[in-house]
Design an enzyme around this catalytic site. Structure first.
Site, PDB file in Angstrom:
ATOM      1  N   LYS A 187      42.856  21.726 -13.757  1.00  0.00           N
ATOM      2  CA  LYS A 187      44.140  22.035 -13.121  1.00  0.00           C
ATOM      3  C   LYS A 187      45.244  22.151 -14.163  1.00  0.00           C
ATOM      4  O   LYS A 187      46.110  23.025 -14.079  1.00  0.00           O
ATOM      5  CB  LYS A 187      44.482  20.969 -12.078  1.00  0.00           C
ATOM      6  CG  LYS A 187      43.523  21.018 -10.880  1.00  0.00           C
ATOM      7  CD  LYS A 187      44.001  20.225  -9.717  1.00  0.00           C
ATOM      8  CE  LYS A 187      45.165  20.801  -9.049  1.00  0.00           C
ATOM      9  NZ  LYS A 187      45.014  21.695  -7.963  1.00  0.00           N
ATOM     10  N   VAL A 247      46.469  14.954  -1.558  1.00  0.00           N
ATOM     11  CA  VAL A 247      46.773  15.693  -0.328  1.00  0.00           C
ATOM     12  C   VAL A 247      45.861  15.241   0.807  1.00  0.00           C
ATOM     13  O   VAL A 247      44.632  15.336   0.725  1.00  0.00           O
ATOM     14  CB  VAL A 247      46.622  17.214  -0.546  1.00  0.00           C
ATOM     15  CG1 VAL A 247      46.981  17.973   0.722  1.00  0.00           C
ATOM     16  CG2 VAL A 247      47.482  17.671  -1.723  1.00  0.00           C
ATOM     17  N   SER A 301      40.702  14.579  -2.122  1.00  0.00           N
ATOM     18  CA  SER A 301      41.542  13.463  -1.676  1.00  0.00           C
ATOM     19  C   SER A 301      40.985  12.832  -0.411  1.00  0.00           C
ATOM     20  O   SER A 301      40.945  11.603  -0.281  1.00  0.00           O
ATOM     21  CB  SER A 301      42.967  13.948  -1.424  1.00  0.00           C
ATOM     22  OG  SER A 301      43.532  14.488  -2.595  1.00  0.00           O
ATOM     23  N   PRO A 357      51.183  19.061  -6.170  1.00  0.00           N
ATOM     24  CA  PRO A 357      50.939  18.025  -5.160  1.00  0.00           C
ATOM     25  C   PRO A 357      50.081  16.893  -5.712  1.00  0.00           C
ATOM     26  O   PRO A 357      49.283  17.069  -6.623  1.00  0.00           O
ATOM     27  CB  PRO A 357      50.206  18.781  -4.050  1.00  0.00           C
ATOM     28  CG  PRO A 357      49.571  19.937  -4.729  1.00  0.00           C
ATOM     29  CD  PRO A 357      50.437  20.279  -5.912  1.00  0.00           C
ATOM     30  N   TYR A 367      38.226  17.649 -13.356  1.00  0.00           N
ATOM     31  CA  TYR A 367      39.121  18.183 -12.323  1.00  0.00           C
ATOM     32  C   TYR A 367      40.575  18.211 -12.793  1.00  0.00           C
ATOM     33  O   TYR A 367      41.213  19.271 -12.778  1.00  0.00           O
ATOM     34  CB  TYR A 367      38.962  17.409 -11.010  1.00  0.00           C
ATOM     35  CG  TYR A 367      39.847  17.916  -9.909  1.00  0.00           C
ATOM     36  CD1 TYR A 367      39.571  19.130  -9.272  1.00  0.00           C
ATOM     37  CD2 TYR A 367      40.968  17.210  -9.497  1.00  0.00           C
ATOM     38  CE1 TYR A 367      40.396  19.614  -8.263  1.00  0.00           C
ATOM     39  CE2 TYR A 367      41.782  17.677  -8.490  1.00  0.00           C
ATOM     40  CZ  TYR A 367      41.503  18.881  -7.876  1.00  0.00           C
ATOM     41  OH  TYR A 367      42.320  19.352  -6.884  1.00  0.00           O
TER      42      TYR A 367
END
Length: 191
Positions: A34, A60, A72, A57, A30
């Site tokens: 990103k 979140v 999250s 961010p 992950y």
């Protein structure tokens, strides 16, 4: 994140990038995906002469607004269910989804916004987050984790200084947790 080679005496900021090789070696797909996507966007913008501004961010959370939980919120549910994972390679940078949306508006509307913008209400240890959840919701069996879940990390309330300088006032961690947990309860994700 993760960025295990970041100097221990330097506060994490927009200059800190995920360690791509570390992610590959530890199957952390992950954060790797990103990071590679952002790097591709920067390369594309350079080739095409585009003005790109990025909002990065952290964790979140907040009221659940979609039928499926994001990663999250799944982490929060697992914690409330007693998960003892310490997320040792990551710092805790919680952020309310409303602040993420507002950050995007702020950088879009502000011509002086350039580059990357870390979007977190603070930089802290995951253990700090766990302790706050346990304090606010003692009815759940929150595991006792060490406070120092990320050795060498410097805690700070102004990790998102660039966004704060543009006028963003972050919702504090306590309110983020309350909004998230109460929404999870009201929508039946937890009891």
């Amino acid at each position: 994140m993760p960025s295990p080679n970041w100097p221990a005496d330097v506060i994490k900021n927009e200059d800190c990038w995920t360690d791509v090789e570390y992610c590959k070696q530890n199957s952390l797909w992950y954060p790797l995906s990103k990071t590679l996507a952002e790097k591709a966007a920067w390369e594309f913008s350079k080739e095409k002469g585009l003005d790109v501004v990025v909002v990065n961010p952290g964790t979140v959370m907040g009221p659940v607004i979609s039928p499926v939980l994001n990663g999250s919120m799944v982490m929060l549910v697992r914690l409330l269910q007693g998960c003892t994972e310490t997320y040792q390679d990551f710092f805790m940078g919680s952020v309310h989804f409303k602040d993420v949306a507002l950050a995007h508006i702020i950088v879009y509307e502000n011509p002086s916004a350039t580059g990357r913008h870390m979007c977190v209400e603070a930089i802290s240890y995951y253990g700090d987050f766990v302790a706050k959840v346990a304090e606010l919701y003692p009815e759940y069996k929150i595991p006792r984790l060490p406070k120092d879940t990320r050795p060498g990390l410097l805690r700070t309330k102004n990790g998102a200084k660039k966004l704060m300088d543009l006028g963003l006032e972050f919702i504090p961690m306590e309110q983020i947790i309350k909004d998230a947990v109460e929404s999870l309860k009201s929508q039946g994700f937890i009891s």
